[in-house]
Design an enzyme around this catalytic site. Structure first.
Site, PDB file in Angstrom:
ATOM      1  N   LYS A   1       7.179  -1.335  -1.383  1.00  0.00           N
ATOM      2  CA  LYS A   1       6.594  -0.244  -2.175  1.00  0.00           C
ATOM      3  C   LYS A   1       7.390  -0.124  -3.460  1.00  0.00           C
ATOM      4  O   LYS A   1       8.559  -0.518  -3.508  1.00  0.00           O
ATOM      5  CB  LYS A   1       6.686   1.079  -1.403  1.00  0.00           C
ATOM      6  CG  LYS A   1       5.723   2.147  -1.903  1.00  0.00           C
ATOM      7  CD  LYS A   1       4.340   1.946  -1.334  1.00  0.00           C
ATOM      8  CE  LYS A   1       3.333   2.917  -1.905  1.00  0.00           C
ATOM      9  NZ  LYS A   1       2.040   2.802  -1.197  1.00  0.00           N
TER      10      LYS A   1
HETATM   11  P1  NAD Z   1      -4.922   8.912  -6.961  1.00  0.00           P
HETATM   12  O1  NAD Z   1      -3.861   9.092  -7.962  1.00  0.00           O
HETATM   13  O2  NAD Z   1      -6.134   8.127  -7.334  1.00  0.00           O
HETATM   14  O3  NAD Z   1      -5.411  10.330  -6.410  1.00  0.00           O
HETATM   15  C1  NAD Z   1      -4.553  11.321  -5.927  1.00  0.00           C
HETATM   16  C2  NAD Z   1      -5.318  12.632  -5.963  1.00  0.00           C
HETATM   17  O4  NAD Z   1      -4.569  13.652  -5.313  1.00  0.00           O
HETATM   18  C3  NAD Z   1      -5.635  13.139  -7.353  1.00  0.00           C
HETATM   19  O5  NAD Z   1      -6.987  13.540  -7.393  1.00  0.00           O
HETATM   20  C4  NAD Z   1      -4.718  14.359  -7.506  1.00  0.00           C
HETATM   21  O6  NAD Z   1      -5.293  15.326  -8.351  1.00  0.00           O
HETATM   22  C5  NAD Z   1      -4.677  14.817  -6.083  1.00  0.00           C
HETATM   23  N1  NAD Z   1      -3.563  15.703  -5.759  1.00  0.00           N
HETATM   24  C6  NAD Z   1      -2.267  15.595  -6.103  1.00  0.00           C
HETATM   25  N2  NAD Z   1      -1.570  16.631  -5.591  1.00  0.00           N
HETATM   26  C7  NAD Z   1      -2.443  17.390  -4.900  1.00  0.00           C
HETATM   27  C8  NAD Z   1      -2.348  18.580  -4.153  1.00  0.00           C
HETATM   28  N3  NAD Z   1      -1.180  19.213  -4.004  1.00  0.00           N
HETATM   29  N4  NAD Z   1      -3.469  19.085  -3.575  1.00  0.00           N
HETATM   30  C9  NAD Z   1      -4.628  18.447  -3.705  1.00  0.00           C
HETATM   31  N5  NAD Z   1      -4.798  17.323  -4.409  1.00  0.00           N
HETATM   32  C10 NAD Z   1      -3.721  16.799  -4.998  1.00  0.00           C
HETATM   33  O7  NAD Z   1      -4.197   8.266  -5.676  1.00  0.00           O
HETATM   34  P2  NAD Z   1      -4.854   7.445  -4.489  1.00  0.00           P
HETATM   35  O8  NAD Z   1      -4.696   6.006  -4.785  1.00  0.00           O
HETATM   36  O9  NAD Z   1      -6.178   8.009  -4.176  1.00  0.00           O
HETATM   37  O10 NAD Z   1      -3.827   7.773  -3.306  1.00  0.00           O
HETATM   38  C11 NAD Z   1      -3.942   8.943  -2.490  1.00  0.00           C
HETATM   39  C12 NAD Z   1      -3.126   8.746  -1.224  1.00  0.00           C
HETATM   40  O11 NAD Z   1      -3.613   7.594  -0.532  1.00  0.00           O
HETATM   41  C13 NAD Z   1      -1.643   8.489  -1.440  1.00  0.00           C
HETATM   42  O12 NAD Z   1      -0.935   9.034  -0.355  1.00  0.00           O
HETATM   43  C14 NAD Z   1      -1.546   6.981  -1.400  1.00  0.00           C
HETATM   44  O13 NAD Z   1      -0.253   6.536  -1.056  1.00  0.00           O
HETATM   45  C15 NAD Z   1      -2.544   6.681  -0.313  1.00  0.00           C
HETATM   46  N6  NAD Z   1      -3.071   5.317  -0.320  1.00  0.00           N
HETATM   47  C16 NAD Z   1      -3.679   4.779  -1.415  1.00  0.00           C
HETATM   48  C17 NAD Z   1      -4.187   3.504  -1.357  1.00  0.00           C
HETATM   49  C18 NAD Z   1      -4.964   2.884  -2.490  1.00  0.00           C
HETATM   50  O14 NAD Z   1      -5.515   1.795  -2.291  1.00  0.00           O
HETATM   51  N7  NAD Z   1      -5.062   3.515  -3.640  1.00  0.00           N
HETATM   52  C19 NAD Z   1      -4.031   2.738  -0.192  1.00  0.00           C
HETATM   53  C20 NAD Z   1      -3.417   3.309   0.915  1.00  0.00           C
HETATM   54  C21 NAD Z   1      -2.942   4.624   0.838  1.00  0.00           C
END
Ligand code: NAD
Length: 416
Positions: free
Chosen positions: A108
């Site tokens: 990571k």
């Molecule tokens: P992203 O940046 O696209 O979206 C994150 C979202 O969370 C945003 O809409 C933001 O406004 C919102 N957010 C932040 N703080 C918040 C809060 N306190 N309350 C409500 N909403 C809040 O990120 P993502 O890629 O969608 O990732 C989201 C989660 O999924 C993370 O934990 C990430 O590690 C995990 N994840 C992502 C992927 C991927 O392929 N992108 C894969 C596996 C896991």
């Protein structure tokens, strides 16, 4: 988020590991090998700001375990990023890739930065500087980054370009790229799609009817917005969604396409029509069937877990519940928690397909990608579900056991 909650990403992952390792009687030496990161790197990232001044940020990459293949894991841009968080998330990647049985290890990365304070040009310079400083430990057969919070296909394109300018054309050095640069169809939607595929498999086995169920989704970024679309296609009603600045509710169901369009146009969910504004804490406490965290780690903790009414927690985010929070949630045995290592593994699975296509220089169509993803999600979910039933343990512990056994075997075969 408080410091206590942030620290818990690594601590939470370690506690989950300990529980599973103890249950299978994993010997002390193997436990030590599996709990120790292979390599941790911290770099200073000085760049020129647009106004000519100097800005300096810190970047991190943790390569946790590579016994089953190149390190694999996203790059996060967020002001809360620190070594502990990156290390914790890197461990989860190792369990995740082993659980879905793809030939990668876990890693990571991240930069401690508030992206809202940078112009797009500054963000590009910062990304290039990061790759310039860590590029020697990356590569298609060493370590392959991907998107995470606040990074997207454009950021991956800069990473590809910067890496290739130093090491030669190497599209397999990073995944989550734009389609025009060797990305895979279906990658952007894959984590949300995978989470819903996992839910569908569990629902089938539990005899739930998705058409009678409601869901509240925390976080409406990449993962949350795609999960919303796909779970709605199953017939589940999405009654609440949220961003960092607030949550939005409609008991009759939110118009997800309108919400996606609104966010794309304005950059925020604020001002969305046809919804009632509620607080982020109220969203977590809604009387819904499913709570789908898709934002940051530590969102469900001892302070708010007692308020959660949902009976299914679909962990599309990484480490959304602290150890204490999870214990409160599952106390009483009425809540089914579908763990992150399984529910959020769709993204890394399609990243694997992207890497395969790049190495073979042969593209797949989206139908093939989604079909292969379905097979892997269904197989992994079945394995976890059946082990949990057989041994009367949580889905999380079953998932950890399957992953730990695979990594332990690879470590043993490699030798020291
Ligand atoms: P992203 O940046 O696209 O979206 C994150 C979202 O969370 C945003 O809409 C933001 O406004 C919102 N957010 C932040 N703080 C918040 C809060 N306190 N309350 C409500 N909403 C809040 O990120 P993502 O890629 O969608 O990732 C989201 C989660 O999924 C993370 O934990 C990430 O590690 C995990 N994840 C992502 C992927 C991927 O392929 N992108 C894969 C596996 C896991």
């Amino acid at each position: 988020m408080s410091q206590d909650e942030r620290v818990s990403v690594f601590e939470t992952a370690a506690a989950q590991f300990d529980r599973a390792a103890e249950l299978i009687g994993l010997d002390d030496e193997t436990q030590l090998l599996l709990k120790t990161p292979f390599r941790e790197m911290k770099v200073e990232l000085p760049i020129r700001r647009d106004d000519g001044s100097l800005g300096v940020w810190q970047g991190y990459r943790v390569q946790f375990n590579g016994s089953r293949g190149p390190f694999k894991g996203g790059i996060r841009y967020h002001h809360d990023v620190d070594m502990d968080e990156v290390r914790g998330l890197s461990t989860l990647m190792a369990w995740k890739t082993a659980l879905v049985d793809i030939p990668f290890g876990g890693g990571k990365g991240g930069i401690t930065v508030n992206v809202k304070e940078l112009s797009v040009y500054e963000l590009e310079r910062l990304t290039r500087k990061f790759i310039a400083r860590i590029g020697h430990i990356l590569g298609p057969y060493r370590d392959v980054p991907a998107p995470d919070v606040n990074t997207n296909a454009q950021v991956m394109a800069w990473i590809f370009d910067e890496y290739s300018s130093r090491h030669g054309y190497a599209p397999a050095c990073v995944t989550g790229k734009p389609l025009a640069m060797g990305g895979s169809p279906g990658r952007e939607a894959a984590t949300g799609r995978g989470a819903v595929m996992v839910f569908e498999e569990v629902a089938k086995r539990e005899g739930w009817d998705p058409k009678t169920m409601t869901v509240a989704i925390q976080g409406f970024g990449n993962v949350g917005s795609f999960a919303a679309r796909f779970i709605m296609e199953l017939g589940v009603k999405v009654v609440a969604i949220s961003g960092s600045r607030g949550a939005y509710f409609n008991g009759d169901g939110i118009d997800i396409e309108a919400a996606v369009a609104h966010r794309k146009e304005t950059g925020t969910l604020e001002g969305l029509g046809g919804v009632e504004q509620i607080t982020n804490e109220e969203l977590l406490a809604l009387d819904v069937d499913i709570l789908l965290p898709a934002a940051l780690g530590g969102a469900i903790h001892a302070g708010n877990a007692p308020n959660v009414k949902a009976r299914v927690i679909l962990e599309a985010a990484n480490a959304p519940a602290t150890e204490e929070g999870e214990n409160i949630l599952v106390e009483g045995g009425n809540v089914m928690l579908i763990p992150d290592v399984l529910a959020s593994s769709g993204g890394v699975t399609v990243s694997y397909f992207e890497w395969v296509q790049n190495i073979q220089q042969f593209g797949w169509d989206e139908g093939r990608v989604n079909n292969e993803l379905g097979k892997i999600m269904s197989r992994a979910t079945s394995e976890v579900y059946e082990l949990a039933e057989e041994k009367q343990m949580s889905l999380r512990t079953a998932a950890f056991i399957l992953a730990i056994e695979r990594i332990a075997e690879a470590e043993r075969l490699r030798g020291l």
